[in-house]
Design a protein around this motif. Structure first.
Motif, PDB file in Angstrom:
ATOM      1  N   ALA A 239       4.094   5.385  -8.266  1.00 43.39           N
ATOM      2  CA  ALA A 239       4.259   6.611  -7.482  1.00 43.39           C
ATOM      3  C   ALA A 239       3.373   6.637  -6.235  1.00 43.39           C
ATOM      4  CB  ALA A 239       3.962   7.827  -8.347  1.00 43.39           C
ATOM      5  N   GLU A 240       2.306   5.855  -6.215  1.00 45.58           N
ATOM      6  CA  GLU A 240       1.404   5.814  -5.059  1.00 45.58           C
ATOM      7  C   GLU A 240       1.965   4.993  -3.902  1.00 45.58           C
ATOM      8  OE1 GLU A 240      -2.934   5.348  -5.906  1.00 45.58           O
ATOM      9  OE2 GLU A 240      -2.170   4.916  -7.929  1.00 45.58           O
ATOM     10  N   ILE A 241       2.938   4.135  -4.170  1.00 42.27           N
ATOM     11  CA  ILE A 241       3.466   3.226  -3.155  1.00 42.27           C
ATOM     12  C   ILE A 241       4.679   3.868  -2.486  1.00 42.27           C
ATOM     13  CG2 ILE A 241       4.363   0.926  -2.677  1.00 42.27           C
ATOM     14  CD1 ILE A 241       2.977   0.033  -5.316  1.00 42.27           C
ATOM     15  N   VAL A 242       4.577   4.076  -1.172  1.00 41.33           N
ATOM     16  CA  VAL A 242       5.659   4.702  -0.413  1.00 41.33           C
ATOM     17  C   VAL A 242       6.614   3.644   0.127  1.00 41.33           C
ATOM     18  CG1 VAL A 242       6.204   6.124   1.598  1.00 41.33           C
ATOM     19  CG2 VAL A 242       4.211   6.668   0.181  1.00 41.33           C
TER      20      VAL A 242
ATOM     21  N   ASP B  53       2.838 -10.341  10.586  1.00 45.74           N
ATOM     22  CA  ASP B  53       1.844 -10.039   9.546  1.00 45.74           C
ATOM     23  C   ASP B  53       1.574 -11.271   8.689  1.00 45.74           C
ATOM     24  OD1 ASP B  53       1.712  -7.411  10.364  1.00 45.74           O
ATOM     25  OD2 ASP B  53       3.051  -6.659   8.794  1.00 45.74           O
ATOM     26  N   PRO B  54       0.319 -11.503   8.312  1.00 49.28           N
ATOM     27  CA  PRO B  54       0.024 -12.648   7.455  1.00 49.28           C
ATOM     28  C   PRO B  54       0.415 -12.404   5.996  1.00 49.28           C
ATOM     29  CG  PRO B  54      -1.989 -11.490   8.021  1.00 49.28           C
ATOM     30  CD  PRO B  54      -0.898 -10.836   8.788  1.00 49.28           C
ATOM     31  N   TRP B  55       0.475 -11.147   5.578  1.00 48.18           N
ATOM     32  CA  TRP B  55       0.829 -10.813   4.200  1.00 48.18           C
ATOM     33  C   TRP B  55       1.450  -9.427   4.140  1.00 48.18           C
ATOM     34  CZ3 TRP B  55      -4.299 -12.775   4.883  1.00 48.18           C
ATOM     35  CH2 TRP B  55      -5.201 -11.830   5.382  1.00 48.18           C
ATOM     36  N   VAL B  56       1.909  -9.063   2.964  1.00 52.77           N
ATOM     37  CA  VAL B  56       2.565  -7.772   2.751  1.00 52.77           C
ATOM     38  C   VAL B  56       1.558  -6.640   2.880  1.00 52.77           C
ATOM     39  CG1 VAL B  56       3.529  -6.339   0.885  1.00 52.77           C
ATOM     40  CG2 VAL B  56       4.474  -8.589   1.329  1.00 52.77           C
ATOM     41  N   HIS B  57       2.035  -5.510   3.414  1.00 55.68           N
ATOM     42  CA  HIS B  57       1.237  -4.288   3.466  1.00 55.68           C
ATOM     43  C   HIS B  57       1.988  -3.198   2.716  1.00 55.68           C
ATOM     44  CE1 HIS B  57      -0.517  -6.457   6.883  1.00 55.68           C
ATOM     45  NE2 HIS B  57      -1.603  -5.802   6.553  1.00 55.68           N
ATOM     46  N   LEU B  58       1.258  -2.433   1.939  1.00 53.95           N
ATOM     47  CA  LEU B  58       1.831  -1.292   1.236  1.00 53.95           C
ATOM     48  C   LEU B  58       1.401  -0.025   1.953  1.00 53.95           C
ATOM     49  CD1 LEU B  58       0.982  -2.237  -2.470  1.00 53.95           C
ATOM     50  CD2 LEU B  58       3.094  -2.704  -1.206  1.00 53.95           C
ATOM     51  N   ASP B  59       2.347   0.858   2.222  1.00 51.95           N
ATOM     52  CA  ASP B  59       2.028   2.182   2.721  1.00 51.95           C
ATOM     53  C   ASP B  59       1.901   3.066   1.492  1.00 51.95           C
ATOM     54  OD1 ASP B  59       2.126   1.524   5.459  1.00 51.95           O
ATOM     55  OD2 ASP B  59       4.315   1.654   5.419  1.00 51.95           O
ATOM     56  N   LEU B  60       0.758   3.727   1.376  1.00 48.38           N
ATOM     57  CA  LEU B  60       0.479   4.510   0.180  1.00 48.38           C
ATOM     58  C   LEU B  60       0.670   6.000   0.435  1.00 48.38           C
ATOM     59  CD1 LEU B  60      -2.687   2.572  -1.035  1.00 48.38           C
ATOM     60  CD2 LEU B  60      -0.281   2.170  -1.599  1.00 48.38           C
ATOM     61  N   ALA B  61       0.860   6.737  -0.630  1.00 50.34           N
ATOM     62  CA  ALA B  61       1.132   8.172  -0.549  1.00 50.34           C
ATOM     63  C   ALA B  61      -0.007   8.945   0.103  1.00 50.34           C
ATOM     64  CB  ALA B  61       1.418   8.724  -1.942  1.00 50.34           C
TER      65      ALA B  61
ATOM     66  N   GLN C 241      11.304   0.312  -5.484  1.00 51.01           N
ATOM     67  CA  GLN C 241      12.511   1.143  -5.434  1.00 51.01           C
ATOM     68  C   GLN C 241      13.037   1.434  -6.837  1.00 51.01           C
ATOM     69  OE1 GLN C 241      15.849  -0.519  -3.304  1.00 51.01           O
ATOM     70  NE2 GLN C 241      16.356   1.513  -2.521  1.00 51.01           N
ATOM     71  N   ALA C 242      12.980   0.457  -7.727  1.00 49.31           N
ATOM     72  CA  ALA C 242      13.464   0.646  -9.092  1.00 49.31           C
ATOM     73  C   ALA C 242      12.652   1.698  -9.842  1.00 49.31           C
ATOM     74  CB  ALA C 242      13.435  -0.676  -9.853  1.00 49.31           C
ATOM     75  N   HIS C 243      11.405   1.829  -9.469  1.00 45.88           N
ATOM     76  CA  HIS C 243      10.550   2.820 -10.126  1.00 45.88           C
ATOM     77  C   HIS C 243      10.620   4.167  -9.415  1.00 45.88           C
ATOM     78  CE1 HIS C 243       8.933   0.296 -13.267  1.00 45.88           C
ATOM     79  NE2 HIS C 243       8.949  -0.684 -12.389  1.00 45.88           N
ATOM     80  N   GLY C 244      11.538   4.279  -8.436  1.00 49.81           N
ATOM     81  CA  GLY C 244      11.914   5.559  -7.879  1.00 49.81           C
ATOM     82  C   GLY C 244      11.044   6.181  -6.820  1.00 49.81           C
ATOM     83  N   GLU C 245      10.126   5.458  -6.230  1.00 47.44           N
ATOM     84  CA  GLU C 245       9.226   6.112  -5.293  1.00 47.44           C
ATOM     85  C   GLU C 245       9.361   5.645  -3.859  1.00 47.44           C
ATOM     86  OE1 GLU C 245       8.261   8.501  -8.171  1.00 47.44           O
ATOM     87  OE2 GLU C 245       7.570   8.729  -6.123  1.00 47.44           O
ATOM     88  N   ALA C 246      10.083   4.583  -3.586  1.00 45.63           N
ATOM     89  CA  ALA C 246      10.171   4.083  -2.224  1.00 45.63           C
ATOM     90  C   ALA C 246      11.517   4.459  -1.629  1.00 45.63           C
ATOM     91  CB  ALA C 246       9.988   2.576  -2.170  1.00 45.63           C
ATOM     92  N   ALA C 247      11.498   5.266  -0.592  1.00 46.42           N
ATOM     93  CA  ALA C 247      12.730   5.668   0.051  1.00 46.42           C
ATOM     94  C   ALA C 247      13.141   4.678   1.131  1.00 46.42           C
ATOM     95  CB  ALA C 247      12.567   7.059   0.661  1.00 46.42           C
ATOM     96  N   GLU C 248      12.165   3.962   1.720  1.00 43.41           N
ATOM     97  CA  GLU C 248      12.486   3.024   2.794  1.00 43.41           C
ATOM     98  C   GLU C 248      11.609   1.799   2.697  1.00 43.41           C
ATOM     99  OE1 GLU C 248      10.165   4.204   6.637  1.00 43.41           O
ATOM    100  OE2 GLU C 248      11.147   5.979   5.832  1.00 43.41           O
ATOM    101  N   HIS C 249      12.116   0.663   3.175  1.00 43.35           N
ATOM    102  CA  HIS C 249      11.386  -0.601   3.177  1.00 43.35           C
ATOM    103  C   HIS C 249      11.541  -1.181   4.568  1.00 43.35           C
ATOM    104  CE1 HIS C 249      11.070  -0.235  -1.103  1.00 43.35           C
ATOM    105  NE2 HIS C 249      12.345   0.015  -1.152  1.00 43.35           N
TER     106      HIS C 249
END
Length: 159
Positions: A99-102, A110-118, A148-156
């Motif tokens: 739920a914390e991951i937007v 980018d050298p690696w993945v970035h997570l946008d958090l709530a 997305q499967a866990h229901g919290e990410a609306a956009e990627h």
């Protein structure tokens, strides 16, 4: 949400650990060169400066520090579970609930993945790197699918 616990289309576990290949190989190769070089210098250095105990100790301390740093660099990963994601970067590890991951981002520069958090912050996930090429892109998509499967990410973005 139940589909996230099943194997994906390739028949693999979507909860397998995210671990960079190129970063791990680079860390091991560099470690062998640096520590091997320090051992070689420490054992063969001669002359008034090379044979001094303080110089041999400083070479050993440098080799230990380099080995520790490269071990940390080679050990970066992210572990997904049904409850969330544990991210281990070089210095710290952080546990996130899904739920914390937007959103999940891996832009071309980018050298690696970035997570946008709530909470409005961003967290790097060094376990998924662009240096791994197509594999890194696929791993970023797998993480985005888990979010997305866990229901919290609306956009990627940028995947």
């Amino acid at each position: 949400m139940s589909g996230a616990s099943r194997p994906d289309a390739a028949g693999t576990d979507p909860y397998r650990v995210f671990r960079p290949r190129f970063g791990l190989l680079s860390a091991w190769f560099t470690g062998v060169v640096v520590v091997g070089g320090c051992v070689l210098v420490g054992l063969t250095a001669t002359g008034p400066m090379g044979a001094a105990p303080v110089n041999r100790i400083s070479v050993a301390v440098f080799a230990l520090f380099a080995a520790w740093l490269l071990w940390r660099l080679g050990g970066v990963h992210a572990t997904p579970t049904p409850r969330g994601l544990r991210v281990r970067n070089v210095i710290y590890a952080r546990e996130l609930a899904w739920a914390e991951i937007v959103s999940v981002r891996l832009a071309s520069g980018d050298p690696w993945v970035h997570l946008d958090l709530a909470d409005g912050s961003t967290l790097a996930v060094m376990g998924i790197q662009t240096a791994d090429g197509a594999r890194g892109q696929a791993e970023a998509r797998r993480l985005a699918a888990l979010v997305q499967a866990h229901g919290e990410a609306a956009e990627h973005d940028d995947l």
